[in-house]
Design an enzyme around this catalytic site. Structure first.
Site, mmCIF file in Angstrom:
data_model
loop_
_atom_site.group_PDB
_atom_site.id
_atom_site.type_symbol
_atom_site.label_atom_id
_atom_site.label_comp_id
_atom_site.label_asym_id
_atom_site.label_seq_id
_atom_site.Cartn_x
_atom_site.Cartn_y
_atom_site.Cartn_z
ATOM 1 N N GLU A 35 25.699 37.481 38.541
ATOM 2 C CA GLU A 35 27.019 37.467 39.200
ATOM 3 C C GLU A 35 26.980 38.303 40.468
ATOM 4 O OE1 GLU A 35 29.844 36.420 39.718
ATOM 5 O OE2 GLU A 35 31.059 36.030 37.941
ATOM 6 N N ASP A 36 27.766 37.886 41.441
ATOM 7 C CA ASP A 36 27.861 38.692 42.659
ATOM 8 C C ASP A 36 28.690 39.947 42.421
ATOM 9 O OD1 ASP A 36 30.184 37.242 42.248
ATOM 10 O OD2 ASP A 36 30.315 36.435 44.274
ATOM 11 N N ARG A 80 30.039 34.851 54.155
ATOM 12 C CA ARG A 80 28.996 34.883 53.119
ATOM 13 C C ARG A 80 27.633 35.229 53.706
ATOM 14 N NH1 ARG A 80 31.012 32.589 48.341
ATOM 15 N NH2 ARG A 80 32.493 30.887 48.622
ATOM 16 N N ASP A 102 35.191 41.602 38.918
ATOM 17 C CA ASP A 102 36.449 42.154 39.387
ATOM 18 C C ASP A 102 37.390 42.298 38.175
ATOM 19 O OD1 ASP A 102 38.342 42.856 41.410
ATOM 20 O OD2 ASP A 102 39.041 40.803 41.517
ATOM 21 N N PHE A 142 38.719 44.555 48.820
ATOM 22 C CA PHE A 142 38.133 43.230 48.858
ATOM 23 C C PHE A 142 36.935 43.257 49.798
ATOM 24 C CE2 PHE A 142 37.655 38.733 49.573
ATOM 25 C CZ PHE A 142 37.902 38.233 48.312
HETATM 26 P P1 IMP Z 1 36.913 38.051 38.345
HETATM 27 O O1 IMP Z 1 37.084 36.854 37.491
HETATM 28 O O2 IMP Z 1 38.242 38.621 38.788
HETATM 29 O O3 IMP Z 1 36.029 39.118 37.772
HETATM 30 O O4 IMP Z 1 36.314 37.567 39.702
HETATM 31 C C1 IMP Z 1 35.034 37.184 39.849
HETATM 32 C C2 IMP Z 1 34.834 36.394 41.110
HETATM 33 O O5 IMP Z 1 35.872 36.601 42.087
HETATM 34 C C3 IMP Z 1 33.560 36.862 41.775
HETATM 35 O O6 IMP Z 1 32.461 36.146 41.266
HETATM 36 C C4 IMP Z 1 33.841 36.601 43.234
HETATM 37 O O7 IMP Z 1 33.481 35.287 43.564
HETATM 38 C C5 IMP Z 1 35.344 36.764 43.374
HETATM 39 N N1 IMP Z 1 35.671 38.108 43.874
HETATM 40 C C6 IMP Z 1 36.185 39.138 43.187
HETATM 41 N N2 IMP Z 1 36.328 40.235 43.968
HETATM 42 C C7 IMP Z 1 35.872 39.881 45.181
HETATM 43 C C8 IMP Z 1 35.735 40.587 46.434
HETATM 44 O O8 IMP Z 1 36.035 41.791 46.595
HETATM 45 N N3 IMP Z 1 35.226 39.860 47.462
HETATM 46 C C9 IMP Z 1 34.857 38.563 47.350
HETATM 47 N N4 IMP Z 1 34.962 37.873 46.206
HETATM 48 C C10 IMP Z 1 35.462 38.529 45.138
#
Ligand code: IMP
Length: 180
Positions: free
Chosen positions: A98-99, A164, A102, A151
């Protein structure tokens, strides 16, 4: 530095060192197993591309794509599977790549989904962790760097599909987020 960027959180050099360190730990842990690296599209492609090349062990690579975010910076909470794995992972050692984690919602869906496939083992490698925003508990086995509640973009991460390609992880100027 890109004109829309306010601050660089991780330079390309720092990312290289983080990825190398993580690859070393993964290679040691998986020395007797051949993991399937499951990259979460689109954000994890850059990290996965670097991580797989830093791993001196045999690996397989596949991708999944979830939709959880609209074209902006806040989560809709809805998660749909847009692209599934191309081959069976039954009996295999899956390492989700995963990148950023969040709220944890995307990862929770993915982990639940992977657990139904009778994998031999399941672990997660995330380049970035934003624990301050967590809504559901998720276990991260390998984490590169903890980011503050901002963010971030770059190194695969987008804002409205842009940035990206930046080689570093950065925070944009507030007016860029407001303008979208
Ligand atoms: P989650 O489901 O809220 O944990 O979000 C996961 C996905 O949201 C990540 O794989 C990212 O693609 C996107 N995401 C969450 N935070 C950021 C951020 O700060 N910048 C860019 N993408 C984000």
């Amino acid at each position: 530095m890109h004109p829309d960027v306010k601050e660089i959180l991780l330079t390309a050099e720092q990312i290289r060192a983080l990825v190398a360190g993580m690859a070393e730990r993964i290679a040691a842990d998986y020395r007797d197993r051949e993991p399937v690296l499951v990259g979460v599209l689109d954000g994890a492609v850059v990290f996965l591309a670097d991580l797989m090349r830093a791993l001196p062990i045999p690996v397989r690579v596949d991708f999944v794509k979830w939709s959880s975010y609209a074209d902006g910076s806040s989560s809709s909470g809805e998660v749909q599977l847009l692209k599934d794995l191309s081959f069976s992972v039954e009996g295999r050692h899956v390492l989700v790549v995963e990148d950023i984690v969040d709220t944890g919602l995307t990862l929770r869906y993915l982990m639940e989904n992977m657990e139904t496939r009778e994998v031999a083992s399941l672990a997660v490698a995330a380049l970035l962790d934003k624990p301050s925003r967590r809504k559901v508990a998720v276990k991260l086995d390998y984490v590169g760097f903890e980011v503050p509640d901002e963010f971030v973009v770059g190194y695969g991460l987008d804002y409205a599909q842009r940035y990206r390609n930046l080689p570093y992880v950065a925070v944009l100027k507030p007016e860029i987020y407001r303008a979208a």
